[in-house]
Design an enzyme around this catalytic site. Structure first.
Site, PDB file in Angstrom:
ATOM      1  N   ASP A  71       3.101  -0.277   5.161  1.00 39.61           N
ATOM      2  CA  ASP A  71       3.718  -1.290   5.916  1.00 39.61           C
ATOM      3  C   ASP A  71       4.586  -0.455   7.081  1.00 39.61           C
ATOM      4  O   ASP A  71       4.789   0.725   6.995  1.00 39.61           O
ATOM      5  CB  ASP A  71       4.542  -2.175   5.340  1.00 39.61           C
ATOM      6  CG  ASP A  71       5.040  -1.542   3.968  1.00 39.61           C
ATOM      7  OD1 ASP A  71       5.441  -0.407   3.931  1.00 39.61           O
ATOM      8  OD2 ASP A  71       5.330  -2.500   3.106  1.00 39.61           O
ATOM      9  N   ASN A 134      11.097  -9.625  -5.822  1.00 39.36           N
ATOM     10  CA  ASN A 134      10.403 -10.835  -5.852  1.00 39.36           C
ATOM     11  C   ASN A 134       8.803 -10.751  -6.131  1.00 39.36           C
ATOM     12  O   ASN A 134       7.984 -11.705  -5.968  1.00 39.36           O
ATOM     13  CB  ASN A 134      10.548 -11.572  -4.538  1.00 39.36           C
ATOM     14  CG  ASN A 134      10.089 -10.840  -3.290  1.00 39.36           C
ATOM     15  OD1 ASN A 134       9.446  -9.731  -3.612  1.00 39.36           O
ATOM     16  ND2 ASN A 134      10.341 -11.469  -2.169  1.00 39.36           N
ATOM     17  N   HIS A 136       6.839  -8.669  -4.236  1.00 36.31           N
ATOM     18  CA  HIS A 136       5.760  -8.334  -3.253  1.00 36.31           C
ATOM     19  C   HIS A 136       5.247  -6.908  -3.212  1.00 36.31           C
ATOM     20  O   HIS A 136       5.933  -6.197  -4.044  1.00 36.31           O
ATOM     21  CB  HIS A 136       6.704  -8.593  -2.014  1.00 36.31           C
ATOM     22  CG  HIS A 136       7.642  -7.480  -1.736  1.00 36.31           C
ATOM     23  ND1 HIS A 136       8.859  -7.656  -0.842  1.00 36.31           N
ATOM     24  CD2 HIS A 136       7.779  -6.197  -2.004  1.00 36.31           C
ATOM     25  CE1 HIS A 136       9.519  -6.462  -0.928  1.00 36.31           C
ATOM     26  NE2 HIS A 136       9.074  -5.629  -1.439  1.00 36.31           N
ATOM     27  N   GLU A 141       4.843 -11.065   1.003  1.00 37.89           N
ATOM     28  CA  GLU A 141       5.859 -11.753   0.426  1.00 37.89           C
ATOM     29  C   GLU A 141       5.011 -12.981  -0.548  1.00 37.89           C
ATOM     30  O   GLU A 141       4.329 -13.188  -0.338  1.00 37.89           O
ATOM     31  CB  GLU A 141       7.018 -12.525   1.113  1.00 37.89           C
ATOM     32  CG  GLU A 141       7.751 -11.379   2.006  1.00 37.89           C
ATOM     33  CD  GLU A 141       8.796 -10.448   1.317  1.00 37.89           C
ATOM     34  OE1 GLU A 141       8.844 -10.466   0.048  1.00 37.89           O
ATOM     35  OE2 GLU A 141       9.449  -9.831   1.959  1.00 37.89           O
TER      36      GLU A 141
HETATM   37  C1  F6R Z   1       7.287  -0.199   0.908  1.00 34.60           C
HETATM   38  C2  F6R Z   1       6.731  -1.725   0.274  1.00 34.60           C
HETATM   39  C3  F6R Z   1       7.607  -2.132  -0.598  1.00 34.60           C
HETATM   40  C4  F6R Z   1       8.098  -1.542  -1.713  1.00 34.60           C
HETATM   41  C5  F6R Z   1       9.165  -2.678  -2.441  1.00 34.60           C
HETATM   42  C6  F6R Z   1      10.081  -1.848  -3.359  1.00 34.60           C
HETATM   43  O1  F6R Z   1       6.534   0.526   1.554  1.00 34.60           O
HETATM   44  O2  F6R Z   1       5.875  -1.724   0.690  1.00 34.60           O
HETATM   45  O3  F6R Z   1       6.572  -3.088  -1.074  1.00 34.60           O
HETATM   46  O4  F6R Z   1       7.512  -0.848  -2.432  1.00 34.60           O
HETATM   47  O5  F6R Z   1      10.075  -3.143  -1.542  1.00 34.60           O
HETATM   48  O6  F6R Z   1      10.810  -0.828  -2.682  1.00 34.60           O
HETATM   49  P1  F6R Z   1      11.847   0.133  -3.624  1.00 34.60           P
HETATM   50  O7  F6R Z   1      11.033   0.912  -4.145  1.00 34.60           O
HETATM   51  O8  F6R Z   1      12.586   0.604  -2.551  1.00 34.60           O
HETATM   52  O9  F6R Z   1      12.839  -0.955  -4.584  1.00 34.60           O
END
Ligand code: F6R
Length: 249
Positions: A71, A134, A136, A141
């Site tokens: 992303d 959450n 995702h 989301e």
């Molecule tokens: C990042 C992404 C997100 C993260 C998620 C967890 O490229 O796509 O889905 O993997 O927000 O983030 P962290 O590991 O920072 O808790």
């Protein structure tokens, strides 16, 4: 190391995030050395950091591998150090010797082109994923369609708040991003999910043990034939007991 065989997905619990990352790198390294890693999907954020550091420590050479970011934020100035292009170049491509021309990041101006580019490169051999508090995956989301492809999305406020730690303030966190869709992620041949920390325990338990629902995007991963969760003890702490068997030290 054993996992859960009653479920399609396998969850392996390790005492620490470092041990979990090392086990994940064992899988990545084996695939690389077998010649089966031509394309790698890369998550950013905190969770995969230990994985990329361990890959670098083992001096894995990914110079022939093409990277696809999961992303990208929309609205950051070019070259912003927290743009996911910058993060992937700094934390993955540079230490693992991936040439800049092999680093791909979705473009909010033409999201569909990303799915085409992935297909043109033969699909993603292995996707590294983290999970949001959450539930995702990517920036899909809660409520995202399980059939979604790469597209522009609004970030949940809870996601912006969680990611504010990478920025000077919450106000600097973009409101929108472009993300691989849920279907795009499921199209990867193999998925490695890396999660650590007690703040993710509820999402991990809901994704693995709860209902399969678009309200919990990570629950879709059970549809995939080859997904392994690498968890530390804190992230695994709310799983039903059988899922916690078989971890290592
Ligand atoms: C990042 C992404 C997100 C993260 C998620 C967890 O490229 O796509 O889905 O993997 O927000 O983030 P962290 O590991 O920072 O808790």
């Amino acid at each position: 190391m054993t996992g859960i065989t009653a479920r399609k997905s396998v969850a392996v619990t390790h005492r620490t995030a470092t041990a979990a990352a090392s086990a994940a790198v064992d899988v990545i390294e084996a695939l690389l050395h077998s010649g089966g890693l031509r394309t790698l999907g890369v998550a950013t954020g905190s969770s995969p950091g230990p994985v990329y550091r361990e890959m670098a420590r083992r001096q894995l050479d990914l110079s022939e591998v093409t990277l696809f970011a999961l992303d990208e934020y929309i609205g950051l100035p070019d070259g912003h150090q927290e743009s996911y292009r910058a993060v992937v170049e700094r934390e993955v491509a540079h230490p693992l010797r991936v040439p800049p021309a092999r680093v791909h990041v979705p473009d909010g101006a033409d999201p569909a082109a990303y799915d085409e580019l992935i297909a043109d490169n033969g699909g993603i051999d292995l996707q590294i994923l983290g999970v949001g508090r959450n539930g995702h995956i990517g920036f899909n989301e809660p409520g995202s369609s399980f059939d979604s492809l790469t597209r522009v999305v609004d970030l949940d406020e809870s996601t912006r708040e969680a990611n504010a730690r990478f920025f000077g303030s919450l106000a600097e966190v973009p409101h929108r991003s472009v993300t691989q869709g849920v279907r795009t992620i499921l199209n990867a041949r193999r998925i490695v999910v890396v999660v650590s920390g007690v703040d993710k325990a509820a999402a991990v338990a809901a994704a693995i043990d709860g209902p399969r629902t678009e309200a919990m995007p990570a629950s879709v991963l059970r549809d995939h034939a080859d997904v392994t969760w690498f968890l530390d003890e804190d992230a695994a702490s709310q799983l039903r007991p059988p899922a916690r068997d078989g971890g290592d030290a």
